[in-house]
Design a protein around this motif. Structure first.
Motif, PDB file in Angstrom:
ATOM      1  N   THR A   1       0.126  -1.219  -0.041  1.00  0.00           N
ATOM      2  CA  THR A   1       0.193  -0.020  -0.135  1.00  0.00           C
ATOM      3  C   THR A   1       0.790   1.446  -0.015  1.00  0.00           C
ATOM      4  OG1 THR A   1      -0.441   0.242   2.346  1.00  0.00           O
ATOM      5  CG2 THR A   1      -1.950  -1.379   1.286  1.00  0.00           C
ATOM      6  N   PHE A   2       2.642   1.122  -0.354  1.00  0.00           N
ATOM      7  CA  PHE A   2       3.331   2.313  -0.219  1.00  0.00           C
ATOM      8  C   PHE A   2       4.009   1.929  -1.365  1.00  0.00           C
ATOM      9  CE2 PHE A   2       4.054  -1.058   2.412  1.00  0.00           C
ATOM     10  CZ  PHE A   2       5.689  -1.458   1.787  1.00  0.00           C
ATOM     11  N   PRO A   3       4.485   3.299  -1.835  1.00  0.00           N
ATOM     12  CA  PRO A   3       5.550   3.027  -3.038  1.00  0.00           C
ATOM     13  C   PRO A   3       6.784   2.577  -2.799  1.00  0.00           C
ATOM     14  CG  PRO A   3       5.646   4.882  -2.228  1.00  0.00           C
ATOM     15  CD  PRO A   3       4.522   4.657  -1.690  1.00  0.00           C
ATOM     16  N   VAL A   4       7.610   1.399  -3.869  1.00  0.00           N
ATOM     17  CA  VAL A   4       9.175   1.190  -3.358  1.00  0.00           C
ATOM     18  C   VAL A   4       9.910   1.754  -3.734  1.00  0.00           C
ATOM     19  CG1 VAL A   4      10.652  -0.467  -3.332  1.00  0.00           C
ATOM     20  CG2 VAL A   4       8.311  -1.142  -2.943  1.00  0.00           C
ATOM     21  N   TYR A   5      10.709   3.008  -3.114  1.00  0.00           N
ATOM     22  CA  TYR A   5      11.536   4.208  -3.887  1.00  0.00           C
ATOM     23  C   TYR A   5      12.696   3.377  -4.008  1.00  0.00           C
ATOM     24  CZ  TYR A   5       8.556   6.917  -1.370  1.00  0.00           C
ATOM     25  OH  TYR A   5       7.180   7.963  -0.202  1.00  0.00           O
ATOM     26  N   ALA A   6      13.313   4.228  -5.068  1.00  0.00           N
ATOM     27  CA  ALA A   6      14.624   4.052  -5.922  1.00  0.00           C
ATOM     28  C   ALA A   6      15.577   4.147  -4.150  1.00  0.00           C
ATOM     29  CB  ALA A   6      15.147   4.708  -6.723  1.00  0.00           C
ATOM     30  N   ALA A   7      17.114   3.041  -4.293  1.00  0.00           N
ATOM     31  CA  ALA A   7      17.906   3.484  -3.972  1.00  0.00           C
ATOM     32  C   ALA A   7      18.371   4.987  -3.507  1.00  0.00           C
ATOM     33  CB  ALA A   7      18.636   3.129  -3.900  1.00  0.00           C
ATOM     34  N   ASP A   8      18.451   5.055  -4.126  1.00  0.00           N
ATOM     35  CA  ASP A   8      18.891   6.910  -4.416  1.00  0.00           C
ATOM     36  C   ASP A   8      18.623   7.874  -3.512  1.00  0.00           C
ATOM     37  OD1 ASP A   8      21.223   6.709  -5.984  1.00  0.00           O
ATOM     38  OD2 ASP A   8      20.245   7.019  -7.861  1.00  0.00           O
ATOM     39  N   ALA A   9      16.869   7.905  -3.903  1.00  0.00           N
ATOM     40  CA  ALA A   9      16.021   8.822  -3.066  1.00  0.00           C
ATOM     41  C   ALA A   9      15.901   7.492  -1.370  1.00  0.00           C
ATOM     42  CB  ALA A   9      14.193   8.361  -3.453  1.00  0.00           C
TER      43      ALA A   9
ATOM     44  N   CYS B   1       3.687   0.696   9.682  1.00  0.00           N
ATOM     45  CA  CYS B   1       3.911   0.845   8.123  1.00  0.00           C
ATOM     46  C   CYS B   1       3.546   0.102   7.537  1.00  0.00           C
ATOM     47  CB  CYS B   1       5.641   0.812   8.412  1.00  0.00           C
ATOM     48  SG  CYS B   1       6.475   1.615   9.589  1.00  0.00           S
ATOM     49  N   PHE B   2       2.653  -1.092   7.610  1.00  0.00           N
ATOM     50  CA  PHE B   2       1.992  -2.501   6.867  1.00  0.00           C
ATOM     51  C   PHE B   2       3.069  -3.366   6.153  1.00  0.00           C
ATOM     52  CE2 PHE B   2      -1.225   1.123   6.337  1.00  0.00           C
ATOM     53  CZ  PHE B   2      -1.953   0.409   6.834  1.00  0.00           C
ATOM     54  N   VAL B   3       4.485  -3.617   7.304  1.00  0.00           N
ATOM     55  CA  VAL B   3       5.158  -4.592   6.689  1.00  0.00           C
ATOM     56  C   VAL B   3       4.953  -5.883   7.875  1.00  0.00           C
ATOM     57  CG1 VAL B   3       7.598  -5.054   6.589  1.00  0.00           C
ATOM     58  CG2 VAL B   3       6.384  -3.056   5.642  1.00  0.00           C
ATOM     59  N   TYR B   4       4.713  -7.302   7.514  1.00  0.00           N
ATOM     60  CA  TYR B   4       4.396  -8.108   8.352  1.00  0.00           C
ATOM     61  C   TYR B   4       4.969  -9.210   8.592  1.00  0.00           C
ATOM     62  CZ  TYR B   4      -0.138  -5.547   8.494  1.00  0.00           C
ATOM     63  OH  TYR B   4      -1.287  -4.530   8.429  1.00  0.00           O
ATOM     64  N   ASP B   5       5.786  -9.489   7.325  1.00  0.00           N
ATOM     65  CA  ASP B   5       6.605 -10.547   7.406  1.00  0.00           C
ATOM     66  C   ASP B   5       8.575 -10.119   7.483  1.00  0.00           C
ATOM     67  OD1 ASP B   5       7.163  -8.340   5.045  1.00  0.00           O
ATOM     68  OD2 ASP B   5       6.966 -10.214   3.543  1.00  0.00           O
TER      69      ASP B   5
ATOM     70  N   MET C   1      10.214   4.994   5.120  1.00  0.00           N
ATOM     71  CA  MET C   1      10.006   6.088   4.797  1.00  0.00           C
ATOM     72  C   MET C   1       8.632   6.714   4.753  1.00  0.00           C
ATOM     73  SD  MET C   1      12.362   6.849   1.344  1.00  0.00           S
ATOM     74  CE  MET C   1      11.986   9.080   0.525  1.00  0.00           C
ATOM     75  N   ASN C   2       7.710   5.808   4.398  1.00  0.00           N
ATOM     76  CA  ASN C   2       6.538   5.959   3.845  1.00  0.00           C
ATOM     77  C   ASN C   2       5.641   7.050   5.149  1.00  0.00           C
ATOM     78  OD1 ASN C   2       4.248   6.906   1.800  1.00  0.00           O
ATOM     79  ND2 ASN C   2       3.502   5.045   2.966  1.00  0.00           N
ATOM     80  N   PHE C   3       5.865   6.255   6.269  1.00  0.00           N
ATOM     81  CA  PHE C   3       5.967   5.956   7.674  1.00  0.00           C
ATOM     82  C   PHE C   3       5.901   7.261   8.207  1.00  0.00           C
ATOM     83  CE2 PHE C   3       6.071   6.142  12.221  1.00  0.00           C
ATOM     84  CZ  PHE C   3       4.199   5.818  12.297  1.00  0.00           C
TER      85      PHE C   3
END
Length: 454
Positions: A5-13, A99-103, A125-127
């Motif tokens: 439910t969140f975007p996966v950003y690039a490594a540089d960002a 942060c909606f990460v459960y694993d 980062m989104n949180f």
């Protein structure tokens, strides 16, 4: 990213965000892209997670290495390395579901993978973006609440000042009470006199209108008489052309003319007298109009004073309306203040309870720390004793090693002697065996010979 439910950003960002928002000082300077790609470094990832937990929960990184005080561990020094990793893992397991990460697993700390690490850091980062927005909103609400409180204080101050002004305007000082009574009596007398003057002015206006009608009638009659005189003059001129020379008729006509002239003169005299009377009446009317004008100016002054009094009354009414409005606003603000005080009281109670719990936990921790420090001191004493024993044992072992070495030397010498004896003995045994073999061979030959003889 399809299930996220969140975007996966690039490594540089991600690197730029964590260097500016989370890490500080040398850690931000040394945190580079090589720490996450192509293979994430466990030490860098663990340090980053510790800084995130410190930013969110004020849990310092050095606290992860502390063994829980309530646990009774015999040798806590041996658990320092694993304690930090387990502490970070447990707190990240508690934090990452927000942060909606459960694993999240322990393998993500010990041997992190690139895609999983970037996903977790993107979620955090989104949180943090969401947290920053909410903190800005809370700060705006706090600023608005402070402005409302300042406005409430200003409103209450204005209401108090307005109440004081209203009280000052409505209350008459004792030293001015007599003057106020006199002014009220004079005002009532002036009102009655004004009403009487109004009635008189109305009566004079009615009489003036009647006299004006009478004057108009008289002027009409005068004009009619003038018309009659002009007509008579015309008739006289016409009759003069028809005059007969007979003196009797002339005298009779002259007599008639004299009578007519007398009657006309008497009518004109009466009209002049009437005009004089009318002029005197007009003068009296003009005089009365001047008096009425004076009365009118007085009435205008009175009306202006009454308008001023009405204006003061209206201002008083407006002030009363504003006072009621401000009072309603004050009641609303008081109700809001009561609600805010209630909420603040609840928050203060919660904070007090939390402070008490923290104080109890702090006391328990301090007590446990003292116990642990006592145990550590005992352990250090035992360690010193054990170190002394170990030194004694090492000294004894050195002595034993020296004895063993000497015994080994003696044993090597004895073994050499025994080997020499064994070699000589084995040679003698071999010689003995050969001899026995030769004797056996000889005996067999003898036996064979004897068997042949038999």
């Amino acid at each position: 990213m399809g299930d996220n439910t969140f975007p996966v950003y690039a490594a540089d960002a991600i690197i730029n965000f964590y260097r500016t928002e989370v890490l500080t000082g040398q850690e931000a300077k040394h945190f580079t892209k090589s720490d996450l790609t192509p293979v994430p470094k466990p030490e860098a990832v663990q340090t980053l997670y510790m800084r995130i937990l410190h930013l969110l929960y004020r849990f310092r990184p050095e606290c992860h290495s502390m063994v829980p005080l309530l646990e009774n561990i015999q040798y806590p020094i041996y658990h320092e390395g694993a304690t930090a990793i387990i502490s970070v893992y447990m707190r990240m397991r508690q934090f990452l579901p927000m942060c909606f990460v459960y694993d999240f697993s322990l393998n993500d700390l010990l041997a992190p993978k690139k895609q999983k690490t970037l996903t977790v850091l993107s979620a955090i980062m989104n949180f943090l973006h969401f947290r920053k927005q909410r903190m800005d909103m809370v700060l705006e609400k706090q600023a608005k609440f402070r402005a409302d409180m300042d406005r409430l204080q200003a409103y209450t101050k204005g209401i108090r000042e307005a109440e004081k002004k209203i009280e000052m305007l409505t209350t008459i000082p004792p030293e001015q009470q007599a003057e106020a009574d006199e002014l009220a009596a004079a005002f009532s007398e002036l009102q009655t006199a004004t009403m009487h003057e109004y009635q008189e002015v109305n009566a004079t206006n009615e009489s003036i209108s009647e006299w004006k009608t009478k004057i108009a009638e008289k002027t009409q009659k005068l004009a009619q008489v003038k018309m009659d005189v002009s007509n008579l003059k015309e008739d006289i001129s016409k009759l003069k052309s028809r005059i007969v020379e007979s003196p009797e008729e002339l005298e009779s006509q002259m007599e008639k003319m004299r009578e007519n002239v007398k009657s006309i003169k008497s009518a004109i005299k009466q009209a002049d007298e009437h005009v004089v009377e009318l002029q005197s009446m007009v003068q009296s009317v003009s005089h009365t109009e001047a008096e009425v004008q004076q009365m009118f100016t007085l009435l205008q002054d009175l009306e202006s004073s009454m308008n001023n009094s009405k204006q003061h009354q209206e201002e008083h009414q407006e002030l009363l309306a504003q006072y009621e409005k401000k009072e309603k606003e004050l009641k609303n603000l008081c109700s809001e203040e009561v609600q805010l005080k209630r909420a603040l009281g609840m928050k203060m109670d919660k904070e007090y309870k939390q402070n008490m719990r923290r104080q109890k936990k702090r006391e328990m921790k301090e007590q446990h720390i003292e116990d642990v420090l006592g145990q550590c001191n005992q352990i250090h004493q035992k360690r010193e004793e054990m170190a002394g024993k170990i030194q004694d044992i090492s000294r004894e072992t050195q002595q034993l090693k020296a004895k063993i070495q000497s015994l080994r030397d003696v044993c090597s010498k004895e073994t050499e002697r025994a080997q020499a004896l064994y070699d000589s003995l084995s040679n003698s045994m071999d010689e003995l065996h050969r001899r026995i073999d030769t004797h056996i061979v000889d005996l067999k030959q003898d036996v064979c010979k004897m068997s042949v003889n038999f």
